[in-house]
Enzyme design. Sequence first.
Site, PDB file in Angstrom:
ATOM      1  N   HIS A  19       8.424  24.077 -22.339  1.00  0.00           N
ATOM      2  CA  HIS A  19       9.260  25.188 -21.760  1.00  0.00           C
ATOM      3  C   HIS A  19      10.392  24.489 -21.542  1.00  0.00           C
ATOM      4  CE1 HIS A  19      10.359  28.736 -19.005  1.00  0.00           C
ATOM      5  NE2 HIS A  19      10.966  27.641 -18.521  1.00  0.00           N
ATOM      6  N   GLU A  20      10.428  23.463 -20.729  1.00  0.00           N
ATOM      7  CA  GLU A  20      11.735  22.532 -20.383  1.00  0.00           C
ATOM      8  C   GLU A  20      12.380  22.018 -21.651  1.00  0.00           C
ATOM      9  OE1 GLU A  20      12.773  23.396 -17.721  1.00  0.00           O
ATOM     10  OE2 GLU A  20      10.926  23.832 -16.639  1.00  0.00           O
ATOM     11  N   HIS A  50      14.597  24.635 -23.269  1.00  0.00           N
ATOM     12  CA  HIS A  50      15.811  24.555 -22.406  1.00  0.00           C
ATOM     13  C   HIS A  50      16.713  23.207 -23.139  1.00  0.00           C
ATOM     14  CE1 HIS A  50      15.372  27.773 -19.500  1.00  0.00           C
ATOM     15  NE2 HIS A  50      14.463  27.045 -19.042  1.00  0.00           N
ATOM     16  N   GLU A  83      16.699  31.173 -20.888  1.00  0.00           N
ATOM     17  CA  GLU A  83      15.072  31.524 -20.929  1.00  0.00           C
ATOM     18  C   GLU A  83      14.429  32.168 -22.220  1.00  0.00           C
ATOM     19  OE1 GLU A  83      14.073  30.355 -18.390  1.00  0.00           O
ATOM     20  OE2 GLU A  83      11.815  31.074 -17.959  1.00  0.00           O
TER      21      GLU A  83
HETATM   22 ZN    ZN Z   1      12.815  28.367 -17.739  1.00  0.00          ZN
END
Ligand code: ZN
Length: 516
Positions: free
Chosen positions: A269-270, A273, A299
């Site tokens: 997830h990170e 980003h 997101e």
């Molecule tokens: Zn996030």
Amino acid sequence: MPVAATENGFELNFHEFCAELADLDQVTALLGWDQQTFLPPAADALRGQQLATMSALRHRMLAGAELERLLGGMSAREDSLEEVDRALLRVMRRERDRAVRLPQRLVTEYARTVAEAHQIWVTARRDADFAVFAPVLGRLVELARERAMHLGFGEHPYDAFLDEFDPGFTTEKVRAIFTPLRGALVDLLGRLAAAPGQPDDELLRGHWPEQLQEQFGREVAASFGFDFSRGRLDRAVHPFAESMGKFDVRLTTRYQTDFFGSAVFGVMHEAGHGMYEQGIADELVRTPLGGGASMALHESQSRLWENLVGRGPAFWRGAFPRLVELFPDELRGADEDAFLRAVNVVRPSLIRVEADEVTYNLHIMVRFELEEALLAGSLAVADLPEAWNARYHDYLGLVPADDASGVLQDVHWSAGLFGYFPGYALGNVMSVQIMDAARNEAGDLEAQFETGEFGALHSWLVGNIYRHGRVHEPLDLLRRATGSELDAGPYLAYLESKFGRLYGLEGSKATANGAP
Ligand code: ZN
């Protein structure tokens, strides 16, 4: 343009002014990253003051006469500006406008109330006692409403808050996406609960040494395209990613040794980003355009890598043998399909941050509906826990035993962050639209994922999303990348197909989306 000396001292030209603002923001980001990772506890209060000074300097730059003059000069020749300069002018006007509209008294009062609210929220959550938090939340809501009045809005005070994180979004637009999506998700959840093939996640329990989880997470992030020569991975209590510009992008995660999943999916997830920030075009470095287009778009990228790639069958077909190699004790003899089902268990829960792909958006909708009503004045703070519990009952079929696992669970409202939550769900919706567009143009992605190859997807995202930074407005960027308007249809089709197969639902539509 050269720096011109005037009777007031040095005057910056527009680009130099923008570069200084970008530097200031990135230094502030570094102080914030440090605060959440390595700062000695004794320095907490001092760091708070340092950050307050940075934010005061920023406000002074934005509200000052120099920027007004520079914007005037740029505006006069707006018609002849290149695309990037026009975008820079748009973003800087917006920044200045917000800075000028908010009275200093209100900014200070807001910051002071937020600082106070955090401690009160921590206590209230510990004691599961909403009544302790209610008065300060009431003050925050009042200040937020006042803030909206100064900033201005269309039909609804809540528009002012949405616009802060996702420019171009309005309450009506969000409602038009959320209302039908909510009905469809509740319906899907009901069918999954009654499905014959119920997966379980027993396989993910056991003993998963931290160091090996970290190694696997690093290997996965690097294979996705996260560049560790321009980034780091560290530990934090609440995982996040922070960018100090495309050459310095830092990820954090937290490890749980008795459950596989949270840390590694958190890294994916990170890293999503992080790759967004690393992929921004060189020409946007040291400008206020050198970041993600909006909260929801950011997101969409974390969710794309975490869920659409990382929880899909093709990824694990490629990666599972390596996982078995790293964790032979836990996975000896384990079946790859059982593992895939385990990382995709759908289970209604009370806690947002633990939610699966199907239920996550329902948690967001509860918050959207409640904060919108609070800011409109149609819901009193005192009635919030009851309204919260009623929605959890209706959407997720659960009622919190106390306020700690209910209305007090998130830090956001105590931090004065209203209008932030919808971006999480809108990001999920966008992620599938973006993935579908990539699939149409970048070849057979699933076949590539099975061989551990993610370069075509990464390059497509760099070219169509990442490199543009904030040059385009978020919804405009989405339209350019996908050829469509924001639309929950593809997202629902994806969930229906993926979970229909995993749960053996009758008549589920089979599409290419993440299906084996
Ligand atoms: Zn996030």
